[in-house]
Design a protein around this motif. Structure first.
Motif, PDB file in Angstrom:
ATOM      1  N   ALA A 560       0.837  -1.204   0.000  1.00  0.00           N
ATOM      2  CA  ALA A 560       0.000   0.000   0.000  1.00  0.00           C
ATOM      3  C   ALA A 560       0.873   1.256   0.000  1.00  0.00           C
ATOM      4  O   ALA A 560       2.033   1.230   0.450  1.00  0.00           O
ATOM      5  CB  ALA A 560      -0.933  -0.015   1.213  1.00  0.00           C
ATOM      6  N   SER A 561       0.312   2.381  -0.476  1.00  0.00           N
ATOM      7  CA  SER A 561       1.078   3.620  -0.606  1.00  0.00           C
ATOM      8  C   SER A 561       1.425   4.225   0.745  1.00  0.00           C
ATOM      9  O   SER A 561       2.472   4.866   0.907  1.00  0.00           O
ATOM     10  CB  SER A 561       0.283   4.653  -1.451  1.00  0.00           C
ATOM     11  N   GLN A 562       0.552   4.034   1.783  1.00  0.00           N
ATOM     12  CA  GLN A 562       0.813   4.616   3.087  1.00  0.00           C
ATOM     13  C   GLN A 562       1.678   3.733   3.982  1.00  0.00           C
ATOM     14  O   GLN A 562       1.908   4.060   5.145  1.00  0.00           O
ATOM     15  CB  GLN A 562      -0.492   4.931   3.814  1.00  0.00           C
ATOM     16  N   PHE A 563       2.188   2.648   3.452  1.00  0.00           N
ATOM     17  CA  PHE A 563       2.989   1.736   4.276  1.00  0.00           C
ATOM     18  C   PHE A 563       4.254   2.388   4.833  1.00  0.00           C
ATOM     19  O   PHE A 563       4.584   2.196   5.998  1.00  0.00           O
ATOM     20  CB  PHE A 563       3.343   0.489   3.462  1.00  0.00           C
ATOM     21  N   PRO A 564       5.015   3.211   4.043  1.00  0.00           N
ATOM     22  CA  PRO A 564       6.239   3.812   4.609  1.00  0.00           C
ATOM     23  C   PRO A 564       5.972   4.705   5.805  1.00  0.00           C
ATOM     24  O   PRO A 564       6.857   4.881   6.657  1.00  0.00           O
ATOM     25  CB  PRO A 564       6.825   4.599   3.434  1.00  0.00           C
ATOM     26  N   THR A 565       4.772   5.297   5.900  1.00  0.00           N
ATOM     27  CA  THR A 565       4.478   6.175   7.039  1.00  0.00           C
ATOM     28  C   THR A 565       4.114   5.383   8.298  1.00  0.00           C
ATOM     29  O   THR A 565       4.009   5.986   9.368  1.00  0.00           O
ATOM     30  CB  THR A 565       3.317   7.112   6.675  1.00  0.00           C
ATOM     31  N   GLN A 566       3.904   4.122   8.186  1.00  0.00           N
ATOM     32  CA  GLN A 566       3.489   3.316   9.332  1.00  0.00           C
ATOM     33  C   GLN A 566       4.565   2.309   9.742  1.00  0.00           C
ATOM     34  O   GLN A 566       4.274   1.309  10.363  1.00  0.00           O
ATOM     35  CB  GLN A 566       2.185   2.575   9.004  1.00  0.00           C
ATOM     36  N   THR A 567       5.776   2.585   9.391  1.00  0.00           N
ATOM     37  CA  THR A 567       6.866   1.681   9.767  1.00  0.00           C
ATOM     38  C   THR A 567       7.657   2.265  10.931  1.00  0.00           C
ATOM     39  O   THR A 567       7.576   3.459  11.233  1.00  0.00           O
ATOM     40  CB  THR A 567       7.812   1.462   8.586  1.00  0.00           C
ATOM     41  N   PHE A 568       8.438   1.452  11.538  1.00  0.00           N
ATOM     42  CA  PHE A 568       9.304   1.824  12.654  1.00  0.00           C
ATOM     43  C   PHE A 568      10.723   1.871  12.093  1.00  0.00           C
ATOM     44  O   PHE A 568      11.343   0.832  11.872  1.00  0.00           O
ATOM     45  CB  PHE A 568       9.154   0.763  13.749  1.00  0.00           C
ATOM     46  N   SER A 569      11.238   3.092  11.858  1.00  0.00           N
ATOM     47  CA  SER A 569      12.508   3.252  11.151  1.00  0.00           C
ATOM     48  C   SER A 569      13.678   3.069  12.105  1.00  0.00           C
ATOM     49  O   SER A 569      13.536   3.030  13.324  1.00  0.00           O
ATOM     50  CB  SER A 569      12.575   4.640  10.491  1.00  0.00           C
ATOM     51  N   LYS A 570      14.870   3.043  11.483  1.00  0.00           N
ATOM     52  CA  LYS A 570      16.094   2.882  12.264  1.00  0.00           C
ATOM     53  C   LYS A 570      16.364   4.133  13.100  1.00  0.00           C
ATOM     54  O   LYS A 570      16.858   4.052  14.230  1.00  0.00           O
ATOM     55  CB  LYS A 570      17.254   2.600  11.311  1.00  0.00           C
ATOM     56  N   ALA A 571      15.978   5.285  12.550  1.00  0.00           N
ATOM     57  CA  ALA A 571      16.160   6.537  13.304  1.00  0.00           C
ATOM     58  C   ALA A 571      15.259   6.553  14.523  1.00  0.00           C
ATOM     59  O   ALA A 571      15.673   6.987  15.616  1.00  0.00           O
ATOM     60  CB  ALA A 571      15.864   7.738  12.396  1.00  0.00           C
TER      61      ALA A 571
END
Length: 590
Positions: A560-571
């Motif tokens: 889905a397009s909104q998937f990157p906004t709902q991830t837990f990043s390394k930062a």
């Protein structure tokens, strides 16, 4: 998990999700279930129930138990190992897993299903499955041909002929030896008749014989042995000698001669003759006693046979009763003898000394032995030099001890009845102690293995193992079953409006590998109906692919397009730490 992924593998970002939620959203998109409903996911190690309202999971109302497909497989493996211990190596985890998925099912009513198998009904036979293990039939022994039989017979005849020739050669050699010995004894008697009376002792000392009577007795024995070797019938004289007492047949001329009239060599010979005479008398008494026992045994058997012919059932019952009484009597006497005629309740020795359990005759014999040993220790051993010593020997002989005759008679009668029961009662099995050393116990014969011995029968195990999804306490897990979990999950929901509970029960999705058992949907409907008000709508559906729908739902979520906004990043991990996680919303557009 976040620490492992970020610091070890260096992934850029991570998104966490629940497999049951992914599967429910995927099936909701395909129209299998509604926005409001329950997701029941019996997985491998755990089982989850997650309520959904307006398409979103309400994790505050979720419920979990530590029961899954792993426990079902392990339970089935244990049952089969106990039922077929000789084939435990066959029950590998992978094979039991295949048996579970291929044959197990959920019974509509467990106890009714179990009664069918208990009664052995035709329906139970139809539901029974058989797993045939690899089995190779034993080779069939073919009957030998006529040529083989003739060849073996010829070899056997040749071996028999060789044995007969060896036996004949041995017999001829024996006959020659006996004839030479007989000729020598006859020649010796002829020479003895020509010798004067005063020169007889010196003549006999050179020949090795003591008297003329001893030579004649040896001549008779050699004659009998020669006739036996030649196969000739015994003469009247030999038969008469056998019927007479051996002590009177053999001459002991020195016994009645006083000691002061004998030389030292003759005194030694007299003691030897006394010993031989006593031994012969003992053998004769034992032989007569055995013959009397055999006659008495034959008489009792004849009487028993007459009673059996009159009333077989009554005779057999009386014989069993007599056997039981005698067996108990003999065992009791043995215990008393071991424990010194005293019992302490545990059949152990009560500390009674040897002298306290000796009878009168045994105590007298012990006293005589002690006296003789004491006298012998004073000086030179002269026991046997006087006639009184041999009288003492007779008193010490065990042949005079008749106190244990009752016990011997009971044991003999018990052996006779045991032998009789073996003849008339096929079901009778004697005790090993009654068989004696002459009749060893035969080892049980093992039947050859057949095809049925390599068959694994799955009966009640088919529905007993998956039943733990509804009754976890059967394997020691004190938690709720699937039906109770659904009720607990509904009660945990906050008040969100009227009719929500009916909408939840009208769209229950079953997902996960353990929901593939046949009959689980019908069983769940019946169990939930029992905890819901009458008339409540209940609908249970199964996911299109209970095993892979969770993966497909997660794949669609990641695309889905909104998937990157709902991830837990390394930062975010280095800034906020591994204890902080996002609350991900499962709203996505496919």
């Amino acid at each position: 998990m976040a620490e492992l992924l970020f610091e070890t593998y260096g992934v850029p970002s991570v998104a966490f999700g629940v497999d049951a939620a992914f599967s429910y959203k995927y099936n909701q998109r395909l129209g299998v279930c509604d926005k409001d409903g329950l997701a029941i996911c019996p997985g491998f190690n755990t089982t989850h129930v997650i309520p959904f309202i307006d398409g979103e999971p309400i994790y505050n109302g979720s419920c979990r138990t530590n029961i899954g497909g792993y426990h079902i497989t392990d339970y089935l493996k244990q049952l089969l190992s106990l039922k077929y211990p000789h084939h435990m190596a066959r029950f590998t985890w992978e094979k039991v897993e295949d048996l579970k998925m291929e044959h197990c099912y959920i019974a509509p009513d467990y106890f009714s299903e179990a009664r069918l198998f208990q009664k052995g009904a035709k329906e139970a036979e139809d539901k029974t499955r058989c797993w045939q293990l690899p089995w190779t039939p034993p080779p069939v022994e073919e009957a030998p041909s006529e040529e083989e039989i003739a060849r073996k017979a010829a070899i056997k005849e040749k071996q028999g002929q060789r044995l007969r020739e060896m036996a004949e050669a041995k017999r001829s050699s024996r006959i020659n030896e006996l004839e030479n010995e007989l000729h020598d004894l006859g020649f010796l008697l002829q020479q003895l008749e020509q010798v004067e009376e005063n020169d007889i002792p010196s003549f006999l000392s050179e020949t090795g014989y003591v008297s003329k009577q001893e030579i004649e007795a040896a001549l008779v024995k050699v004659t009998q042995s020669l006739r036996k070797a030649k196969g000739e019938p015994k003469g009247d004289l030999a038969e008469a000698e056998e019927k007479t007492d051996p002590a009177t047949g053999e001459k002991f001329p020195l016994i009645n001669i006083p000691d002061d009239m004998l030389t030292p060599e003759q005194l030694k010979e007299k003691r030897r003759q006394l010993f031989l005479k006593t031994t012969s008398e003992g053998r004769q008494r034992a032989k007569q006693k055995r013959s009397e026992s055999e006659l008495e045994r034959e008489r009792k058997n004849q009487q028993d046979e007459e009673k059996r012919l009159e009333n077989p059932e009554l005779y057999l019952e009386q014989l069993r009763t007599r056997y039981k009484d005698l067996s108990e009597k003999v065992e009791q006497r043995k215990r008393l003898k071991t424990n010194g005629n005293h019992t302490n309740g545990n059949n152990f020795s009560g500390g009674v000394g040897r002298g306290e359990r000796l009878n009168a005759a045994q105590r007298e014999r012990m006293r005589l032995l002690t006296t003789a040993a004491f006298d012998r220790g004073k000086g030179e051993d002269t026991f046997g030099a006087r006639d009184e010593d041999w009288q003492l020997y007779k008193l010490m002989s065990k042949d005079n001890d008749h106190d244990d005759e009752g016990l011997d008679q009971d044991e003999a009668e018990l052996a006779r009845i045991s032998s009789r029961l073996q003849e008339v009662d096929p079901t009778f099995i004697p005790k090993p102690a009654e068989l004696g050393t002459s009749q060893p116990v035969e080892a049980p014969r093992l039947r050859p293995l057949t095809k049925e011995d390599f068959q694994i029968i799955l009966g009640v195990e088919r529905f007993r193992c998956p039943e733990i999804l509804f009754r976890p306490n059967w394997i020691g897990v004190d938690q709720a079953g699937l039906d109770e979990m659904a009720g607990v999950s509904i009660r945990r929901l906050p008040s969100v409006g009227q009719g929500v509970e009916e909408r939840l029960t009208s769209s229950i999705l079953m997902t996960g590998g353990s929901c593939l058992f046949p009959g689980i949907s019908e069983r769940l409907v019946d169990r939930i109906r029992m905890i819901r008000p009458c008339g409540s709508p209940i609908r249970v559906v199964r996911a299109l692919d209970p095993v892979l729908d969770a993966w497909r739902g997660a794949a669609a979520y990641a695309a889905a397009s909104q998937f990157p906004t709902q991830t837990f990043s390394k930062a975010d991990y280095y800034e906020k730490g591994e204890d902080w996680l996002h609350q991900y919303q499962l709203q996505y557009t496919l």
